[in-house]
Scaffold this motif. Structure first.
Motif, PDB file in Angstrom:
ATOM      1  N   GLN A   1      57.377  60.285   6.568  1.00 26.05           N
ATOM      2  CA  GLN A   1      57.529  59.997   8.304  1.00 26.05           C
ATOM      3  C   GLN A   1      56.374  58.838   8.512  1.00 26.05           C
ATOM      4  O   GLN A   1      56.293  58.319   9.045  1.00 26.05           O
ATOM      5  CB  GLN A   1      57.578  60.841   9.275  1.00 26.05           C
ATOM      6  CG  GLN A   1      58.807  62.025   9.306  1.00 26.05           C
ATOM      7  CD  GLN A   1      60.268  61.577   8.892  1.00 26.05           C
ATOM      8  OE1 GLN A   1      60.656  60.837  10.396  1.00 26.05           O
ATOM      9  NE2 GLN A   1      61.289  61.414   8.409  1.00 26.05           N
ATOM     10  N   TYR A   2      55.184  59.528   8.198  1.00 30.63           N
ATOM     11  CA  TYR A   2      53.385  58.951   7.960  1.00 30.63           C
ATOM     12  C   TYR A   2      53.643  57.823   7.753  1.00 30.63           C
ATOM     13  O   TYR A   2      53.926  56.688   8.631  1.00 30.63           O
ATOM     14  CB  TYR A   2      52.502  59.629   7.532  1.00 30.63           C
ATOM     15  CG  TYR A   2      51.343  59.235   8.402  1.00 30.63           C
ATOM     16  CD1 TYR A   2      50.744  59.739   8.986  1.00 30.63           C
ATOM     17  CD2 TYR A   2      50.541  58.723   7.548  1.00 30.63           C
ATOM     18  CE1 TYR A   2      49.426  59.738   8.992  1.00 30.63           C
ATOM     19  CE2 TYR A   2      48.996  57.979   7.740  1.00 30.63           C
ATOM     20  CZ  TYR A   2      48.823  58.172   7.843  1.00 30.63           C
ATOM     21  OH  TYR A   2      47.963  58.366   8.678  1.00 30.63           O
ATOM     22  N   PHE A   3      54.142  57.077   6.532  1.00 33.06           N
ATOM     23  CA  PHE A   3      54.184  55.809   5.860  1.00 33.06           C
ATOM     24  C   PHE A   3      55.268  55.513   6.531  1.00 33.06           C
ATOM     25  O   PHE A   3      56.880  55.734   6.134  1.00 33.06           O
ATOM     26  CB  PHE A   3      53.986  55.496   4.081  1.00 33.06           C
ATOM     27  CG  PHE A   3      52.701  56.274   4.297  1.00 33.06           C
ATOM     28  CD1 PHE A   3      51.613  55.511   4.443  1.00 33.06           C
ATOM     29  CD2 PHE A   3      52.354  57.289   3.698  1.00 33.06           C
ATOM     30  CE1 PHE A   3      50.098  56.075   4.332  1.00 33.06           C
ATOM     31  CE2 PHE A   3      50.916  58.234   3.357  1.00 33.06           C
ATOM     32  CZ  PHE A   3      50.603  57.638   3.261  1.00 33.06           C
ATOM     33  N   GLN A   4      55.867  53.641   7.070  1.00 33.73           N
ATOM     34  CA  GLN A   4      56.308  53.014   7.065  1.00 33.73           C
ATOM     35  C   GLN A   4      56.971  52.359   5.409  1.00 33.73           C
ATOM     36  O   GLN A   4      55.803  51.642   5.565  1.00 33.73           O
ATOM     37  CB  GLN A   4      56.887  52.265   8.691  1.00 33.73           C
ATOM     38  CG  GLN A   4      55.388  52.404   9.367  1.00 33.73           C
ATOM     39  CD  GLN A   4      55.910  53.041  10.794  1.00 33.73           C
ATOM     40  OE1 GLN A   4      56.815  52.002  11.501  1.00 33.73           O
ATOM     41  NE2 GLN A   4      55.838  54.024  11.045  1.00 33.73           N
ATOM     42  N   ASN A   5      58.805  51.786   5.660  1.00 33.23           N
ATOM     43  CA  ASN A   5      58.816  51.301   4.577  1.00 33.23           C
ATOM     44  C   ASN A   5      58.658  49.712   4.304  1.00 33.23           C
ATOM     45  O   ASN A   5      58.664  49.741   5.433  1.00 33.23           O
ATOM     46  CB  ASN A   5      60.048  51.860   3.642  1.00 33.23           C
ATOM     47  CG  ASN A   5      59.833  52.704   2.822  1.00 33.23           C
ATOM     48  OD1 ASN A   5      60.253  54.167   3.806  1.00 33.23           O
ATOM     49  ND2 ASN A   5      60.049  52.566   1.316  1.00 33.23           N
ATOM     50  N   PRO A   6      58.157  49.322   3.611  1.00 27.05           N
ATOM     51  CA  PRO A   6      58.387  47.649   3.584  1.00 27.05           C
ATOM     52  C   PRO A   6      59.656  47.244   3.389  1.00 27.05           C
ATOM     53  O   PRO A   6      60.607  47.528   2.514  1.00 27.05           O
ATOM     54  CB  PRO A   6      57.322  47.067   2.650  1.00 27.05           C
ATOM     55  CG  PRO A   6      56.743  48.362   1.432  1.00 27.05           C
ATOM     56  CD  PRO A   6      57.097  49.974   2.311  1.00 27.05           C
ATOM     57  N   LEU A   7      60.286  45.499   3.740  1.00 35.06           N
ATOM     58  CA  LEU A   7      61.082  45.139   3.930  1.00 35.06           C
ATOM     59  C   LEU A   7      61.706  45.666   1.763  1.00 35.06           C
ATOM     60  O   LEU A   7      62.577  45.788   1.684  1.00 35.06           O
ATOM     61  CB  LEU A   7      61.490  44.395   4.079  1.00 35.06           C
ATOM     62  CG  LEU A   7      61.473  44.465   5.469  1.00 35.06           C
ATOM     63  CD1 LEU A   7      61.337  42.487   6.614  1.00 35.06           C
ATOM     64  CD2 LEU A   7      62.757  45.565   6.151  1.00 35.06           C
ATOM     65  N   GLN A   8      61.064  44.495   1.629  1.00 36.56           N
ATOM     66  CA  GLN A   8      61.165  44.536   0.115  1.00 36.56           C
ATOM     67  C   GLN A   8      60.052  44.865  -1.037  1.00 36.56           C
ATOM     68  O   GLN A   8      59.346  43.850  -0.297  1.00 36.56           O
ATOM     69  CB  GLN A   8      61.807  42.435  -0.090  1.00 36.56           C
ATOM     70  CG  GLN A   8      62.813  42.633  -1.181  1.00 36.56           C
ATOM     71  CD  GLN A   8      62.708  41.192  -1.726  1.00 36.56           C
ATOM     72  OE1 GLN A   8      62.824  40.070  -0.957  1.00 36.56           O
ATOM     73  NE2 GLN A   8      63.973  41.378  -2.648  1.00 36.56           N
ATOM     74  N   LEU A   9      60.472  45.419  -1.626  1.00 41.05           N
ATOM     75  CA  LEU A   9      59.030  46.060  -2.741  1.00 41.05           C
ATOM     76  C   LEU A   9      58.447  44.728  -3.897  1.00 41.05           C
ATOM     77  O   LEU A   9      59.119  44.038  -4.027  1.00 41.05           O
ATOM     78  CB  LEU A   9      59.321  46.931  -3.626  1.00 41.05           C
ATOM     79  CG  LEU A   9      59.771  47.721  -3.180  1.00 41.05           C
ATOM     80  CD1 LEU A   9      59.821  49.209  -3.620  1.00 41.05           C
ATOM     81  CD2 LEU A   9      58.765  48.653  -1.897  1.00 41.05           C
ATOM     82  N   HIS A  10      57.500  44.050  -3.720  1.00 42.44           N
ATOM     83  CA  HIS A  10      57.003  43.343  -4.267  1.00 42.44           C
ATOM     84  C   HIS A  10      55.587  43.825  -4.752  1.00 42.44           C
ATOM     85  O   HIS A  10      54.837  43.738  -4.141  1.00 42.44           O
ATOM     86  CB  HIS A  10      57.259  41.831  -3.935  1.00 42.44           C
ATOM     87  CG  HIS A  10      55.920  41.532  -2.249  1.00 42.44           C
ATOM     88  ND1 HIS A  10      57.123  42.616  -1.345  1.00 42.44           N
ATOM     89  CD2 HIS A  10      54.936  41.266  -1.944  1.00 42.44           C
ATOM     90  CE1 HIS A  10      55.568  42.474  -0.405  1.00 42.44           C
ATOM     91  NE2 HIS A  10      54.904  41.607  -0.592  1.00 42.44           N
TER      92      HIS A  10
END
Ligand code: ACK
Length: 223
Positions: free
Chosen positions: A60-69
Protein backbone atom coordinates in the motif's frame (compact mmCIF):
# COMPACT_ATOMS: atom_id res chain seq x y z
CA UNK A 1 6.83 27.41 -45.93
CA UNK A 2 8.83 26.93 -42.78
CA UNK A 3 9.91 23.40 -41.88
CA UNK A 4 8.41 22.40 -38.53
CA UNK A 5 10.98 21.08 -36.04
CA UNK A 6 10.34 17.44 -35.12
CA UNK A 7 8.91 17.30 -31.64
CA UNK A 8 10.93 15.80 -28.86
CA UNK A 9 9.33 13.32 -26.45
CA UNK A 10 9.12 13.39 -22.67
CA UNK A 11 11.68 10.60 -22.57
CA UNK A 12 13.23 7.63 -24.38
CA UNK A 13 13.54 4.21 -22.83
CA UNK A 14 12.97 0.47 -22.88
CA UNK A 15 9.32 -0.38 -22.25
CA UNK A 16 8.35 -3.75 -20.85
CA UNK A 17 5.89 -5.74 -22.94
CA UNK A 18 2.48 -5.99 -21.19
CA UNK A 19 2.80 -9.68 -20.28
CA UNK A 20 6.30 -9.07 -18.94
CA UNK A 21 5.01 -6.19 -16.87
CA UNK A 22 2.52 -8.48 -15.14
CA UNK A 23 5.16 -11.11 -14.44
CA UNK A 24 7.61 -8.57 -12.96
CA UNK A 25 4.89 -6.86 -10.88
CA UNK A 26 3.83 -10.20 -9.37
CA UNK A 27 7.36 -11.31 -8.53
CA UNK A 28 8.32 -7.99 -7.00
CA UNK A 29 5.07 -7.63 -5.05
CA UNK A 30 5.73 -11.02 -3.50
CA UNK A 31 9.09 -9.70 -2.36
CA UNK A 32 7.48 -6.62 -0.75
CA UNK A 33 4.96 -8.84 1.05
CA UNK A 34 7.79 -10.86 2.57
CA UNK A 35 10.01 -7.88 3.34
CA UNK A 36 7.57 -6.12 5.67
CA UNK A 37 7.20 -9.31 7.75
CA UNK A 38 10.95 -9.76 8.36
CA UNK A 39 12.25 -9.04 11.86
CA UNK A 40 15.26 -7.21 10.41
CA UNK A 41 12.91 -4.91 8.51
CA UNK A 42 10.63 -4.32 11.48
CA UNK A 43 13.62 -3.17 13.53
CA UNK A 44 13.98 -0.22 11.18
CA UNK A 45 10.29 0.38 10.56
CA UNK A 46 10.35 3.90 12.04
CA UNK A 47 12.41 4.94 9.03
CA UNK A 48 9.27 4.30 6.97
CA UNK A 49 6.51 5.29 9.35
CA UNK A 50 8.20 7.89 11.54
CA UNK A 51 6.86 6.07 14.58
CA UNK A 52 8.20 3.17 16.59
CA UNK A 53 6.48 -0.25 16.58
CA UNK A 54 3.97 0.51 13.89
CA UNK A 55 3.28 -1.85 11.06
CA UNK A 56 3.63 -0.90 7.43
CA UNK A 57 2.01 -2.58 4.44
CA UNK A 58 4.60 -1.96 1.74
CA UNK A 59 2.18 -2.95 -1.02
CA UNK A 60 0.00 0.00 0.00
CA UNK A 61 2.93 2.25 0.83
CA UNK A 62 4.21 2.35 -2.78
CA UNK A 63 1.98 3.55 -5.59
CA UNK A 64 2.41 1.78 -8.88
CA UNK A 65 3.76 3.69 -11.85
CA UNK A 66 1.69 3.60 -15.05
CA UNK A 67 3.99 1.76 -17.41
CA UNK A 68 7.11 -0.10 -16.42
CA UNK A 69 10.18 1.11 -18.26
CA UNK A 70 13.89 1.84 -17.99
CA UNK A 71 14.56 5.46 -18.97
CA UNK A 72 17.58 6.12 -21.18
CA UNK A 73 17.15 9.86 -21.80
CA UNK A 74 14.73 12.25 -20.08
CA UNK A 75 14.09 14.90 -22.77
CA UNK A 76 11.27 16.91 -21.20
CA UNK A 77 9.97 17.74 -24.71
CA UNK A 78 13.32 19.30 -25.56
CA UNK A 79 13.81 21.35 -22.40
CA UNK A 80 16.38 18.93 -20.96
CA UNK A 81 20.01 19.48 -21.85
CA UNK A 82 21.21 17.30 -24.73
CA UNK A 83 17.70 16.14 -25.63
CA UNK A 84 17.91 17.07 -29.31
CA UNK A 85 21.43 15.67 -29.68
CA UNK A 86 20.31 12.37 -28.18
CA UNK A 87 17.23 12.09 -30.42
CA UNK A 88 19.42 12.67 -33.45
CA UNK A 89 22.00 10.00 -32.63
CA UNK A 90 22.17 7.35 -35.34
CA UNK A 91 22.05 4.55 -32.79
CA UNK A 92 18.88 6.01 -31.26
CA UNK A 93 17.11 6.39 -34.60
CA UNK A 94 18.11 2.87 -35.68
CA UNK A 95 17.03 1.32 -32.40
CA UNK A 96 13.52 2.76 -32.21
CA UNK A 97 10.82 0.08 -32.13
CA UNK A 98 13.34 -2.73 -31.76
CA UNK A 99 13.37 -5.43 -29.05
CA UNK A 100 15.79 -5.67 -26.15
CA UNK A 101 16.01 -8.10 -23.28
CA UNK A 102 16.75 -6.32 -20.01
CA UNK A 103 18.32 -8.07 -17.07
CA UNK A 104 17.26 -7.11 -13.53
CA UNK A 105 19.96 -8.04 -11.04
CA UNK A 106 18.75 -6.38 -7.82
CA UNK A 107 15.80 -4.69 -6.13
CA UNK A 108 15.93 -1.60 -3.92
CA UNK A 109 13.51 -0.39 -1.28
CA UNK A 110 13.83 2.96 0.50
CA UNK A 111 11.28 5.14 2.34
CA UNK A 112 10.85 6.97 -0.99
CA UNK A 113 11.12 4.40 -3.76
CA UNK A 114 10.87 0.78 -4.84
CA UNK A 115 12.94 -0.11 -7.89
CA UNK A 116 14.72 -2.72 -9.95
CA UNK A 117 18.37 -2.37 -10.90
CA UNK A 118 19.03 -3.07 -14.57
CA UNK A 119 22.41 -4.40 -15.71
CA UNK A 120 22.97 -3.03 -19.21
CA UNK A 121 24.83 -4.99 -21.88
CA UNK A 122 27.49 -3.38 -24.10
CA UNK A 123 24.88 -2.97 -26.86
CA UNK A 124 22.36 -1.42 -24.50
CA UNK A 125 25.01 0.97 -23.13
CA UNK A 126 25.26 2.51 -26.61
CA UNK A 127 21.80 3.99 -25.92
CA UNK A 128 22.83 5.25 -22.47
CA UNK A 129 23.63 8.97 -22.80
CA UNK A 130 26.99 10.21 -21.64
CA UNK A 131 26.68 11.87 -18.25
CA UNK A 132 23.19 10.45 -17.58
CA UNK A 133 24.31 8.77 -14.36
CA UNK A 134 25.19 12.03 -12.65
CA UNK A 135 22.32 14.24 -13.85
CA UNK A 136 20.67 15.98 -10.89
CA UNK A 137 22.92 14.21 -8.37
CA UNK A 138 23.64 16.14 -5.18
CA UNK A 139 27.16 17.65 -5.21
CA UNK A 140 28.14 15.66 -2.12
CA UNK A 141 27.39 12.39 -3.91
CA UNK A 142 29.01 13.34 -7.25
CA UNK A 143 32.53 12.00 -6.59
CA UNK A 144 31.15 8.57 -5.62
CA UNK A 145 28.82 8.49 -8.62
CA UNK A 146 31.64 9.42 -10.99
CA UNK A 147 33.58 6.42 -9.69
CA UNK A 148 30.76 4.00 -10.60
CA UNK A 149 30.65 2.30 -14.03
CA UNK A 150 28.50 3.92 -16.76
CA UNK A 151 24.90 2.80 -16.62
CA UNK A 152 24.88 2.33 -12.84
CA UNK A 153 21.72 4.42 -12.61
CA UNK A 154 19.74 2.18 -15.03
CA UNK A 155 16.56 1.03 -13.30
CA UNK A 156 12.85 0.35 -13.53
CA UNK A 157 10.74 2.29 -11.03
CA UNK A 158 8.29 -0.14 -9.45
CA UNK A 159 6.69 2.30 -7.04
CA UNK A 160 7.04 5.61 -5.20
CA UNK A 161 5.71 6.63 -1.81
CA UNK A 162 3.14 9.42 -1.63
CA UNK A 163 4.43 12.71 -3.02
CA UNK A 164 7.68 11.27 -4.39
CA UNK A 165 8.60 11.61 -8.08
CA UNK A 166 9.87 8.69 -10.16
CA UNK A 167 13.19 10.41 -10.82
CA UNK A 168 14.05 9.64 -7.17
CA UNK A 169 14.47 5.90 -7.85
CA UNK A 170 17.67 6.35 -9.85
CA UNK A 171 19.07 8.72 -7.22
CA UNK A 172 18.28 6.25 -4.41
CA UNK A 173 19.95 3.48 -6.41
CA UNK A 174 23.13 5.53 -6.89
CA UNK A 175 23.26 6.35 -3.19
CA UNK A 176 22.96 2.67 -2.32
CA UNK A 177 25.67 1.64 -4.82
CA UNK A 178 27.99 4.33 -3.44
CA UNK A 179 27.44 3.12 0.15
CA UNK A 180 28.07 -0.48 -0.95
CA UNK A 181 31.32 0.51 -2.58
CA UNK A 182 32.44 2.10 0.67
CA UNK A 183 31.66 -1.18 2.42
CA UNK A 184 28.87 0.38 4.48
CA UNK A 185 26.63 -2.70 4.44
CA UNK A 186 24.75 -3.59 7.59
CA UNK A 187 22.55 -6.55 8.44
CA UNK A 188 22.27 -9.27 5.79
CA UNK A 189 19.32 -11.65 5.45
CA UNK A 190 19.12 -14.66 3.12
CA UNK A 191 15.81 -14.79 1.24
CA UNK A 192 14.47 -17.12 -1.47
CA UNK A 193 15.18 -14.53 -4.15
CA UNK A 194 18.67 -13.62 -2.93
CA UNK A 195 20.62 -11.73 -0.28
CA UNK A 196 18.99 -8.73 1.37
CA UNK A 197 21.29 -6.03 2.75
CA UNK A 198 20.51 -3.05 4.97
CA UNK A 199 22.32 0.22 4.21
CA UNK A 200 21.13 2.65 6.92
CA UNK A 201 18.29 5.20 6.84
CA UNK A 202 15.68 2.74 5.61
CA UNK A 203 17.63 1.63 2.55
CA UNK A 204 17.40 -2.04 1.51
CA UNK A 205 19.12 -3.82 -1.36
CA UNK A 206 18.25 -7.31 -2.59
CA UNK A 207 20.89 -8.95 -4.78
CA UNK A 208 19.00 -11.51 -6.87
CA UNK A 209 20.36 -15.04 -6.93
CA UNK A 210 19.13 -15.34 -10.52
CA UNK A 211 18.63 -12.24 -12.66
CA UNK A 212 15.04 -11.59 -13.78
CA UNK A 213 14.91 -10.92 -17.52
CA UNK A 214 12.25 -8.87 -19.25
CA UNK A 215 11.46 -8.35 -22.93
CA UNK A 216 11.17 -4.70 -23.89
CA UNK A 217 10.85 -2.35 -26.83
CA UNK A 218 13.03 0.73 -27.15
CA UNK A 219 10.81 3.71 -27.89
CA UNK A 220 9.94 7.28 -26.95
CA UNK A 221 7.11 8.39 -24.69
CA UNK A 222 5.07 11.59 -24.64
CA UNK A 223 2.16 12.25 -22.34
O1 ACK B 1 11.70 6.04 -13.11
P1 ACK B 1 12.14 7.02 -14.09
O2 ACK B 1 13.41 6.75 -14.82
O3 ACK B 1 12.17 8.48 -13.48
O4 ACK B 1 11.00 7.27 -15.17
C1 ACK B 1 10.52 8.58 -15.16
C2 ACK B 1 10.59 9.19 -16.54
O5 ACK B 1 11.74 10.02 -16.58
C3 ACK B 1 9.36 10.04 -16.87
O6 ACK B 1 9.16 10.98 -15.88
C4 ACK B 1 12.43 9.96 -15.37
N1 ACK B 1 12.87 11.31 -15.04
C5 ACK B 1 12.10 12.38 -14.69
N2 ACK B 1 12.87 13.47 -14.50
C6 ACK B 1 14.15 13.10 -14.74
C7 ACK B 1 15.40 13.77 -14.71
N3 ACK B 1 15.50 15.06 -14.41
N4 ACK B 1 16.52 13.07 -15.00
C8 ACK B 1 16.44 11.76 -15.31
N5 ACK B 1 15.29 11.06 -15.36
C9 ACK B 1 14.16 11.72 -15.08
C10 ACK B 1 11.48 9.40 -14.34
Amino acid sequence: TKQKEPELPLFFGWFLLPEEEERIKCATMDFLKTLDTLEAFKEHISEFTGEVAKEVDLEQYFQNPLQLHCTTKFCDYGKAEGAKEYAELQVVKESLATSYELSVTALIVTPRTFGARVALTETQLKLWPEGADKEGVAPALLPSVEALPAGSRAHVTLGCSAGVEEVQTGLDLLEILALQKEGKEGTQVEMDLGTLTYLSEGRWFLTLREPITADTTFTSFSD
